[in-house]
Structure formats: C-alpha cells, structure tokens
Design a protein around this motif. Sequence first.
Motif, PDB file in Angstrom:
ATOM      1  N   ALA A  29       0.832  -1.204   0.000  1.00 11.12           N
ATOM      2  CA  ALA A  29       0.000   0.000   0.000  1.00 11.12           C
ATOM      3  C   ALA A  29       0.866   1.254   0.000  1.00 11.12           C
ATOM      4  O   ALA A  29       0.557   2.241  -0.651  1.00 11.12           O
ATOM      5  CB  ALA A  29      -0.918  -0.008   1.216  1.00 11.12           C
TER       6      ALA A  29
ATOM      7  N   PHE B  62      -1.160   4.767  -6.764  1.00 10.01           N
ATOM      8  CA  PHE B  62      -2.524   4.982  -7.236  1.00 10.01           C
ATOM      9  C   PHE B  62      -3.576   4.563  -6.204  1.00 10.01           C
ATOM     10  O   PHE B  62      -4.755   4.545  -6.510  1.00 10.01           O
ATOM     11  CB  PHE B  62      -2.710   4.227  -8.559  1.00 10.01           C
ATOM     12  CG  PHE B  62      -1.623   4.535  -9.545  1.00 10.01           C
ATOM     13  CD1 PHE B  62      -1.617   5.747 -10.217  1.00 10.01           C
ATOM     14  CD2 PHE B  62      -0.571   3.654  -9.744  1.00 10.01           C
ATOM     15  CE1 PHE B  62      -0.589   6.063 -11.099  1.00 10.01           C
ATOM     16  CE2 PHE B  62       0.461   3.961 -10.628  1.00 10.01           C
ATOM     17  CZ  PHE B  62       0.446   5.166 -11.303  1.00 10.01           C
ATOM     18  N   ASN B  63      -3.122   4.226  -5.001  1.00  9.27           N
ATOM     19  CA  ASN B  63      -4.024   3.760  -3.940  1.00  9.27           C
ATOM     20  C   ASN B  63      -4.897   2.604  -4.426  1.00  9.27           C
ATOM     21  O   ASN B  63      -6.060   2.494  -4.053  1.00  9.27           O
ATOM     22  CB  ASN B  63      -4.902   4.899  -3.412  1.00  9.27           C
ATOM     23  CG  ASN B  63      -4.075   6.007  -2.788  1.00  9.27           C
ATOM     24  OD1 ASN B  63      -3.194   5.743  -1.980  1.00  9.27           O
ATOM     25  ND2 ASN B  63      -4.334   7.240  -3.179  1.00  9.27           N
TER      26      ASN B  63
ATOM     27  N   ILE C 156      -4.676  -1.371  -0.675  1.00  9.82           N
ATOM     28  CA  ILE C 156      -4.625  -0.751   0.654  1.00  9.82           C
ATOM     29  C   ILE C 156      -4.537  -1.829   1.726  1.00  9.82           C
ATOM     30  O   ILE C 156      -4.933  -2.979   1.505  1.00  9.82           O
ATOM     31  CB  ILE C 156      -5.840   0.188   0.922  1.00  9.82           C
ATOM     32  CG1 ILE C 156      -7.174  -0.551   0.807  1.00  9.82           C
ATOM     33  CG2 ILE C 156      -5.797   1.400  -0.007  1.00  9.82           C
ATOM     34  CD1 ILE C 156      -8.384   0.288   1.193  1.00  9.82           C
ATOM     35  N   SER C 157      -3.997  -1.426   2.859  1.00 13.13           N
ATOM     36  CA  SER C 157      -3.749  -2.392   3.926  1.00 13.13           C
ATOM     37  C   SER C 157      -4.116  -1.774   5.269  1.00 13.13           C
ATOM     38  O   SER C 157      -3.672  -0.678   5.595  1.00 13.13           O
ATOM     39  CB  SER C 157      -2.258  -2.759   3.887  1.00 13.13           C
ATOM     40  OG  SER C 157      -1.876  -3.370   5.098  1.00 13.13           O
TER      41      SER C 157
ATOM     42  N   LEU D 120      -6.512  -5.097   0.559  1.00 17.13           N
ATOM     43  CA  LEU D 120      -7.550  -5.040  -0.467  1.00 17.13           C
ATOM     44  C   LEU D 120      -6.978  -4.509  -1.774  1.00 17.13           C
ATOM     45  O   LEU D 120      -6.214  -3.546  -1.776  1.00 17.13           O
ATOM     46  CB  LEU D 120      -8.692  -4.109  -0.036  1.00 17.13           C
ATOM     47  CG  LEU D 120      -9.409  -4.401   1.281  1.00 17.13           C
ATOM     48  CD1 LEU D 120     -10.453  -3.322   1.533  1.00 17.13           C
ATOM     49  CD2 LEU D 120     -10.078  -5.772   1.241  1.00 17.13           C
ATOM     50  N   VAL D 121      -7.371  -5.155  -2.883  1.00 20.17           N
ATOM     51  CA  VAL D 121      -6.932  -4.707  -4.209  1.00 20.17           C
ATOM     52  C   VAL D 121      -8.129  -4.120  -4.954  1.00 20.17           C
ATOM     53  O   VAL D 121      -9.228  -4.668  -4.913  1.00 20.17           O
ATOM     54  CB  VAL D 121      -6.341  -5.891  -5.020  1.00 20.17           C
ATOM     55  CG1 VAL D 121      -5.949  -5.439  -6.423  1.00 20.17           C
ATOM     56  CG2 VAL D 121      -5.151  -6.496  -4.301  1.00 20.17           C
ATOM     57  N   PHE D 122      -7.909  -2.978  -5.622  1.00 22.72           N
ATOM     58  CA  PHE D 122      -8.952  -2.329  -6.433  1.00 22.72           C
ATOM     59  C   PHE D 122      -8.473  -2.328  -7.893  1.00 22.72           C
ATOM     60  O   PHE D 122      -7.783  -1.400  -8.319  1.00 22.72           O
ATOM     61  CB  PHE D 122      -9.209  -0.906  -5.934  1.00 22.72           C
ATOM     62  CG  PHE D 122      -9.792  -0.864  -4.547  1.00 22.72           C
ATOM     63  CD1 PHE D 122      -8.982  -1.037  -3.436  1.00 22.72           C
ATOM     64  CD2 PHE D 122     -11.144  -0.686  -4.357  1.00 22.72           C
ATOM     65  CE1 PHE D 122      -9.518  -1.031  -2.146  1.00 22.72           C
ATOM     66  CE2 PHE D 122     -11.694  -0.674  -3.082  1.00 22.72           C
ATOM     67  CZ  PHE D 122     -10.880  -0.848  -1.973  1.00 22.72           C
TER      68      PHE D 122
ATOM     69  N   GLU E 290      -9.639  -1.668 -10.766  1.00 21.41           N
ATOM     70  CA  GLU E 290      -9.910  -0.549 -11.689  1.00 21.41           C
ATOM     71  C   GLU E 290      -9.019   0.667 -11.425  1.00 21.41           C
ATOM     72  O   GLU E 290      -8.928   1.579 -12.243  1.00 21.41           O
ATOM     73  CB  GLU E 290     -11.400  -0.163 -11.680  1.00 21.41           C
ATOM     74  CG  GLU E 290     -11.986   0.274 -10.359  1.00 21.41           C
ATOM     75  CD  GLU E 290     -12.227  -0.885  -9.383  1.00 21.41           C
ATOM     76  OE1 GLU E 290     -12.753  -0.593  -8.301  1.00 21.41           O
ATOM     77  OE2 GLU E 290     -11.891  -2.060  -9.656  1.00 21.41           O
ATOM     78  N   LEU E 291      -8.329   0.670 -10.279  1.00 27.30           N
ATOM     79  CA  LEU E 291      -7.390   1.766 -10.011  1.00 27.30           C
ATOM     80  C   LEU E 291      -5.960   1.377 -10.370  1.00 27.30           C
ATOM     81  O   LEU E 291      -5.069   2.215 -10.413  1.00 27.30           O
ATOM     82  CB  LEU E 291      -7.434   2.146  -8.521  1.00 27.30           C
ATOM     83  CG  LEU E 291      -8.741   2.747  -7.982  1.00 27.30           C
ATOM     84  CD1 LEU E 291      -8.622   2.971  -6.477  1.00 27.30           C
ATOM     85  CD2 LEU E 291      -9.066   4.046  -8.667  1.00 27.30           C
TER      86      LEU E 291
ATOM     87  N   PRO F  88     -10.730   2.729 -17.492  1.00 30.74           N
ATOM     88  CA  PRO F  88     -10.312   4.118 -17.298  1.00 30.74           C
ATOM     89  C   PRO F  88      -8.866   4.411 -17.685  1.00 30.74           C
ATOM     90  O   PRO F  88      -8.481   5.566 -17.778  1.00 30.74           O
ATOM     91  CB  PRO F  88     -10.510   4.318 -15.796  1.00 30.74           C
ATOM     92  CG  PRO F  88     -10.314   2.963 -15.207  1.00 30.74           C
ATOM     93  CD  PRO F  88     -10.746   1.963 -16.247  1.00 30.74           C
TER      94      PRO F  88
ATOM     95  N   THR G   1     -10.098   5.017  -1.592  1.00 31.74           N
ATOM     96  CA  THR G   1      -9.401   3.883  -0.982  1.00 31.74           C
ATOM     97  C   THR G   1      -8.392   4.380   0.048  1.00 31.74           C
ATOM     98  O   THR G   1      -8.252   3.808   1.124  1.00 31.74           O
ATOM     99  CB  THR G   1      -8.655   3.047  -2.041  1.00 31.74           C
ATOM    100  OG1 THR G   1      -7.799   3.908  -2.793  1.00 31.74           O
ATOM    101  CG2 THR G   1      -9.612   2.360  -2.986  1.00 31.74           C
TER     102      THR G   1
ATOM    103  N   GLN H 144      -8.427   3.472   4.097  1.00 31.45           N
ATOM    104  CA  GLN H 144      -7.256   2.919   4.778  1.00 31.45           C
ATOM    105  C   GLN H 144      -6.856   3.789   5.976  1.00 31.45           C
ATOM    106  O   GLN H 144      -6.563   3.287   7.054  1.00 31.45           O
ATOM    107  CB  GLN H 144      -6.092   2.830   3.794  1.00 31.45           C
ATOM    108  CG  GLN H 144      -4.783   2.384   4.430  1.00 31.45           C
ATOM    109  CD  GLN H 144      -3.674   2.231   3.400  1.00 31.45           C
ATOM    110  OE1 GLN H 144      -3.327   1.126   3.019  1.00 31.45           O
ATOM    111  NE2 GLN H 144      -3.151   3.343   2.937  1.00 31.45           N
TER     112      GLN H 144
ATOM    113  N   ARG I  27     -16.482   0.062  -0.489  1.00 32.27           N
ATOM    114  CA  ARG I  27     -15.989  -1.327  -0.474  1.00 32.27           C
ATOM    115  C   ARG I  27     -14.887  -1.480   0.570  1.00 32.27           C
ATOM    116  O   ARG I  27     -14.856  -2.452   1.322  1.00 32.27           O
ATOM    117  CB  ARG I  27     -15.458  -1.719  -1.859  1.00 32.27           C
ATOM    118  CG  ARG I  27     -15.364  -3.219  -2.044  1.00 32.27           C
ATOM    119  CD  ARG I  27     -14.543  -3.609  -3.253  1.00 32.27           C
ATOM    120  NE  ARG I  27     -13.443  -4.483  -2.831  1.00 32.27           N
ATOM    121  CZ  ARG I  27     -12.317  -4.638  -3.496  1.00 32.27           C
ATOM    122  NH1 ARG I  27     -12.110  -3.972  -4.618  1.00 32.27           N
ATOM    123  NH2 ARG I  27     -11.377  -5.432  -3.048  1.00 32.27           N
TER     124      ARG I  27
END
Lengths: 283, 120
Positions: free
Chosen positions: A73, A78-79, A82-83, A89-91, A93-94, A140, B54, B58, B79
Amino acid sequence: MKIAIASGKGGTGKTLISTNLFKVTPNSTYIDCDVEEPNGHLFLKGTHVKEQSFHIMIPEVNQNICNNCGKCAEVCQFNAIISAKQKVLVFPELCHGCGSCTFFCPTKAITETPKIIGKIQETLINNKPMITGTLNIGEPMAPPIIKQLKALPISTEHIIIDSPPGTSCPVIAAITGADMVLLVTEPTPFGLHDLDLAVQVVQKLNIPMGIIVNKSGLGGNIIENYSKKKNIEILLEIPHSKTIAKLYSEGKLITTLPRYKKIFENLSEKIQKKVKGFQNHES
Amino acid sequence: MKIAISSTGETLSSDLDPRFGRAAYYLIIDTETEKIIESINNLENVNITGGAGTSAAQLVANKNVEAVISGNYGPNASRGLASFEIKMFQSNVKKITEVIADLKAGTLIEVKSATVPGSH
C-alpha cells in the motif's frame, strides 16, 4: 523521425493531418494512440495482419503468506492496494499494472493475474504498417496501452503518432519521446484556448513543436498572433473548405487530390528537415 | 465509541465535509467525551487524480474507528470501509457538534454501499 500530432481541443483535425501525412511519407508507420476512440482506420483501409488482446497485470494477495506489513500500500502511487486491520484489499480498476507492490512485497505474497483492458491491431496500408490501440469501453486507463503501442518493434524510418485530445496522462504517454509535436488547432476561441494548454504541456516536456491551423479563414488572425507572440512556427494552414469536409465525411484522404498531396509532401519534407536540424544541433 | 467525521475544518464547530474521500479533514472523535482525539489534514488527497476513496478508507481504518460519518461514499471507499468492518453513516452538511448529537440520537442513516458513483 518520430512525429506526434496532438491538439488539446478535440475535433481540430489530428486524424486528418496524421493519416494524410502518413500517406505521403514513404517508409513510415502510423500509430493510432487515440485509444478511447481510434478512428484512423476509417481513412486508412488495408490488409489485416494481426490482432492481440492487451492486458495489464493485477496483483492478487495470498492472505496466508501476507504478514500485513503494508509495504504494498505504501509503494502504490494509485491507492489501488490498501492495507489495514490485518487485511489487504486490491482495487483492479485503479491499478496501473506497474508491479511495484509485487516487487516490494517482502514475503512474496503477491502474484499477478492478467486483466484484459483492450486490444492492439496491426494492419498493412499499401505495405506500410498501421498500428491501432483500442481501450475497452469502461476501462479508465489509457496510458499502459499507449506505452505498449509505442514499445512495439517498428522497422520503418518514420513514425507518425496520432495522439488523443486533451492535456493529461494519455497525451503525455503519446507524445513523450517524439522528435517533434505538431499541434493542430482551429482559429476559434476554443481552438486558441486549448492550443495554449497543449503548448504548455509540450514546453514542459521540452519537445520542439509547430502549429497547424485547420479550417483556416474562419476566425481571423488569432492563431497567427498567438504563434508570433510565442515564437512557434505555423507549419501549415488548411483552408476551411467544403471540398475537404466532403472528402472527410466520406472517409477519404484529402491527399487523393493532387493539390493536397503536394501540400502534405511539402509538410513531410519540411518536418523531416527540421527534425534533422534539431538532431544535428543536439549532437 | 471512536468515530471519524469528514470535516471542512479542524474544530468541533467546523461543518461536515460532504465528500468522504476528498474531505479537507478527518476528525477522530470519542463520542463518550465528545472530544477530538486527532484531527487529520487530508489536503494531500483532495486533489489526487484517483484513489482518494481507498486512501481515506485505509487512513480511518488504521485509526481503528468503529464508524465514519460523511455526506457521500463512492464505490471504492464503501468497499474498503465495509471490508474493514467500519460502519458508514450519512449526514447532511451541519456543524460537527450537531452531527455527533444526531449520531447519539440515532437519527443518522446507516448505509451499506456506495451512495454516489465513482469519479474519474
């Protein structure tokens, strides 16, 4: 030479200039980097060579191996990962697919899986390559596919890059590394306003540039005055003409007319000379 | 209960900031004492091109809050918050003291998913 055609404002004639310049420049490749709406193929019809999907690598975290140190993280610009609270957690689309999280993970808990975001097509136009990138609708992130288009092995002496409009990341990705940028504009307040934004971008990247005025004769001398003030040469003016509009609407190149063929040949030679000049100056 | 409220300023008399990810400040508040434990300046994230939601999720999760109060939550923020088991409450723009009072009175709406589409 590697020439990028950009504009700031959309609809000024980037594709008109790019496709016709490609047509009259021997030993050249046309790369359509306007990946959200590539339309060079409407004017350049040829033989389909190959098509492949384009993917970026998205991280996947094995929570059994992960020690929740948060390094992933921390390094993600690009965030997109995150942890907190013993979870990662993985996003997708970012995610730009840069691989930093995987590289820096101390426990090797991250593996990467491909996510298809678009496709790359290669077509031959009278034996000259056309490369087209297409970003899937809803995706995107244009820069990764644009960078890939430009990283493909190209054997021709000249490369003509049709850039996306605007002044943000996709444009930067398209014009970076070019020997010269041609900024296409129109003599309207909108054209001038966005030309000035584009000029500022190109200046920041320190790339030589020239201006092409399309639909010339519409709105007085505003672009001429601007080019004098900024000391940027106007390389070509294309008149606001019904003949051009008609050909364009039919998906035809204007260089099918001898008059415009000559004009574009002159433009091509002029640019090649200029680029050689810059290169000699540097070395 | 330890909560986070998105705020336009650093004090209890500031207004709630309706944007969660791009709020100017987050106030970490103890609802028992109604005092600010910590005020976090979020200016760094207000103008980032992407990932504000996000990043904010965090940030508040690492402060171990049980709930957040804001105006709206985007898909990534919601989320993230839901995964970190943080409750999301929605409030209109009003003074932070009034927002705390609403929470205690049980008049704030709890939301389980995004209240606005993503912005990019």
